[in-house]
Motif scaffolding. Structure first.
Motif, short mmCIF file in Angstrom:
data_model
loop_
_atom_site.label_atom_id
_atom_site.label_comp_id
_atom_site.label_asym_id
_atom_site.label_seq_id
_atom_site.Cartn_x
_atom_site.Cartn_y
_atom_site.Cartn_z
N ALA A 15 8.78 0.56 -2.96
CA ALA A 15 9.73 1.55 -3.45
C ALA A 15 10.44 2.24 -2.29
O ALA A 15 11.64 2.52 -2.33
CB ALA A 15 9.02 2.58 -4.32
N ARG A 16 9.70 2.51 -1.22
CA ARG A 16 10.28 3.17 -0.06
C ARG A 16 11.35 2.27 0.59
O ARG A 16 12.42 2.75 0.99
CB ARG A 16 9.19 3.49 0.96
N ALA A 17 11.06 0.98 0.71
CA ALA A 17 12.03 0.06 1.29
C ALA A 17 13.34 0.10 0.51
O ALA A 17 14.44 0.07 1.10
CB ALA A 17 11.46 -1.36 1.30
N HIS A 18 13.24 0.21 -0.80
CA HIS A 18 14.44 0.24 -1.63
C HIS A 18 15.13 1.60 -1.60
O HIS A 18 16.35 1.69 -1.42
CB HIS A 18 14.08 -0.13 -3.07
N ASP A 19 14.34 2.66 -1.76
CA ASP A 19 14.92 4.01 -1.87
C ASP A 19 15.49 4.51 -0.56
O ASP A 19 16.55 5.16 -0.54
CB ASP A 19 13.86 4.99 -2.38
N PRO A 24 0.92 -0.79 -1.77
CA PRO A 24 1.94 -1.83 -1.90
C PRO A 24 3.15 -1.38 -2.71
O PRO A 24 4.30 -1.63 -2.32
CB PRO A 24 1.19 -2.96 -2.60
N GLN A 25 2.90 -0.68 -3.80
CA GLN A 25 4.01 -0.24 -4.67
C GLN A 25 4.84 0.84 -3.99
O GLN A 25 6.08 0.83 -4.07
CB GLN A 25 3.46 0.27 -6.00
N PRO A 66 5.56 -6.80 -3.57
CA PRO A 66 5.01 -5.73 -2.73
C PRO A 66 4.20 -6.31 -1.57
O PRO A 66 3.42 -7.25 -1.78
CB PRO A 66 4.11 -4.94 -3.71
N PRO A 67 4.34 -5.75 -0.38
CA PRO A 67 3.50 -6.21 0.74
C PRO A 67 2.09 -5.70 0.57
O PRO A 67 1.87 -4.60 0.04
CB PRO A 67 4.18 -5.60 1.96
#
Length: 457
Positions: free
Chosen positions: A79-83, A74-75, A92-93
């Protein structure tokens, strides 16, 4: 015949077991079926924006992501969605790991790839829905054959379709015996094999229409995709055009002025065969030969993501082709770059190259325009019908098909005056605002609201 038997078997098993499982275990959640959460393309951006859209619209629905990436947490996904995409999720999903993803890999099916991957997706969805059965099953990867199974599990089926798995254009190319990445030389040269493939495509189109019509809501990303899906699925009242989210706001802050020393051309696309990177390299080589020797040689930056070893192999082949064309000193390859680095690269480019035939929409084309890079896109589908159109009577870019046409457009942009380039880039930027991330959220929420009404804020 074997294919039909396998398909009916899946549906019958789902009929007898699915509803029982669904009634017992269905949760107030949205399950996003997206087996590749590391593909780095426009489809993944839609996934994260869709998750954010659901989170905005209803706090009572949890978001789960079905993924075959075993290291996903989830984390890490948040983070990937943002970065990678600049998308900030509210929470987190939750993650459901899938272990049968090989059944949708194209390498698993050297022949009859479409039907093989489609049936494989049913098997993968079976694993997903047995592990966790949500109230809403949301497909963001185009696996329409999973929709009947999800309905049998008692789910409401929502999908965001980037492109039809089969289309009349594909049938036309086989009839014309055109050579393409999905119609190799052996088939194109043979009348008999081409006729057999036409029958196969017609049969698959029929099946695709049946399973697609099982969606309660189908969002599509362009006028081209909408026309094909309406023709195939025949449920026009359930089909909504929702342009994909493009980071026009973040890219519009980039200055339109570009460094004058060495003009930079950029290409942003996954390293997949349909993206036609080889054509881009050939066009770039031809353009360099046409330029006045006294002018500085332009630089070509090829930026993309690799999903698997096949993509890695394609990237290596492209590097070798650049050497073969004697342009390797002017070509730079960037793999799996962060969103921040991508923005920096776009901010230095005078033109953006896109060369996929029948690109359903073309997020990268919009990103070029928003960033101030004049697009050179393929003269078909999304770029032709929705994106690279005049804005207030001003040309916003170029459309091309052949190596010569791409080379001509490259030379034209590199040699145009700064004032002419700025005028065209400004018009392209204005055009890009029609495809903003906010526009996606507005249209997306309007489309899903009738289905999610019991759980909306």
């Amino acid at each position: 015949m074997m294919i039909i038997v396998v398909l009916i078997t899946f549906i019958l098993v789902g009929f007898f077991i699915g509803p029982i499982n669904g009634r017992r275990q269905r949760k107030k959640a949205v399950g996003f079926f997206h087996p590749y959460t590391n593909d780095g393309g426009g489809g993944e951006r839609v996934l994260w924006c869709a998750v954010r859209g659901i989170q905005d619209e209803s706090h009572d629905l949890d978001c789960y992501v079905y993924t075959g990436d075993h290291d996903a947490t989830p984390q890490s996904l948040m983070a990937r969605a943002h970065d990678r995409f600049g998308v900030t999720l509210l929470s987190p999903p939750k993650v459901v790991h899938l272990y049968k993803r090989k059944w949708i890999e194209e390498t698993t099916y050297p022949h009859f790839t479409m039907i093989g991957q489609s049936l494989g997706s049913v098997y993968l969805a079976w694993e997903a829905l047995c592990k966790f059965t949500p109230l809403y099953y949301f497909d963001t990867s185009g696996y329409a054959f999973t929709y009947p199974l999800a309905r049998l599990f008692g789910c409401k089926v929502i999908c965001y379709t980037h492109y039809p798995t089969i289309s009349s254009d594909m049938l036309a190319r086989v009839r014309q015996r055109s050579l393409m990445y999905n119609n190799d030389a052996l088939i194109a040269k043979s009348v008999w094999i081409s006729k057999c493939k036409i029958i196969y495509y017609a049969f698959f189109s029929c099946l695709y229409g049946i399973v697609g019509s099982c969606a309660h809501l189908a969002m599509v990303n362009s006028s081209w995709t909408k026309s094909h899906i309406e023709n195939l699925w025949r449920v026009p009242d359930r089909i909504k055009r929702v342009y994909p989210p493009c980071d026009t706001l973040g890219l519009q802050v980039l200055p339109l002025e570009r460094p004058a020393e060495v003009p930079v051309l950029i290409s942003v696309a996954q390293f997949r065969p349909e993206k036609a990177h080889s054509l881009q390299l050939e066009a770039f080589s031809a353009a360099i030969k046409r330029l006045d020797p006294s002018l500085p040689k332009p630089k070509f930056q090829i930026v993309g993501s690799c999903r698997n070893k096949s993509d890695e192999d394609r990237l290596q082949i492209l590097k070798e082709k650049a050497i073969e064309l004697n342009v390797n000193e002017h070509v730079e390859f960037y793999k799996n770059v962060t969103y921040r680095d991508l923005v920096a690269l776009l901010g230095g480019a005078v033109a953006g190259i896109h060369s996929m035939t029948d690109e359903h929409f073309g997020i990268s084309v919009v990103e070029y325009m928003a960033a101030g890079a004049i697009p050179i896109a393929h003269n078909s589908a999304g770029p032709k019908m929705d994106i690279v159109l005049d804005e207030d009577g001003q040309q916003t870019g170029f459309l091309a098909c052949t190596v010569e046409e791409y080379a001509d457009a490259m030379v034209r942009i590199v040699t145009m005056s700064e004032m002419e380039r700025l005028e065209m880039a400004a018009a392209a930027r204005r055009r890009a605002t029609r495809f903003s991330e906010q526009r996606f959220y507005d249209d997306f929420k309007a489309a899903i609201r009738p289905i999610l009404t019991p759980f909306c804020k």
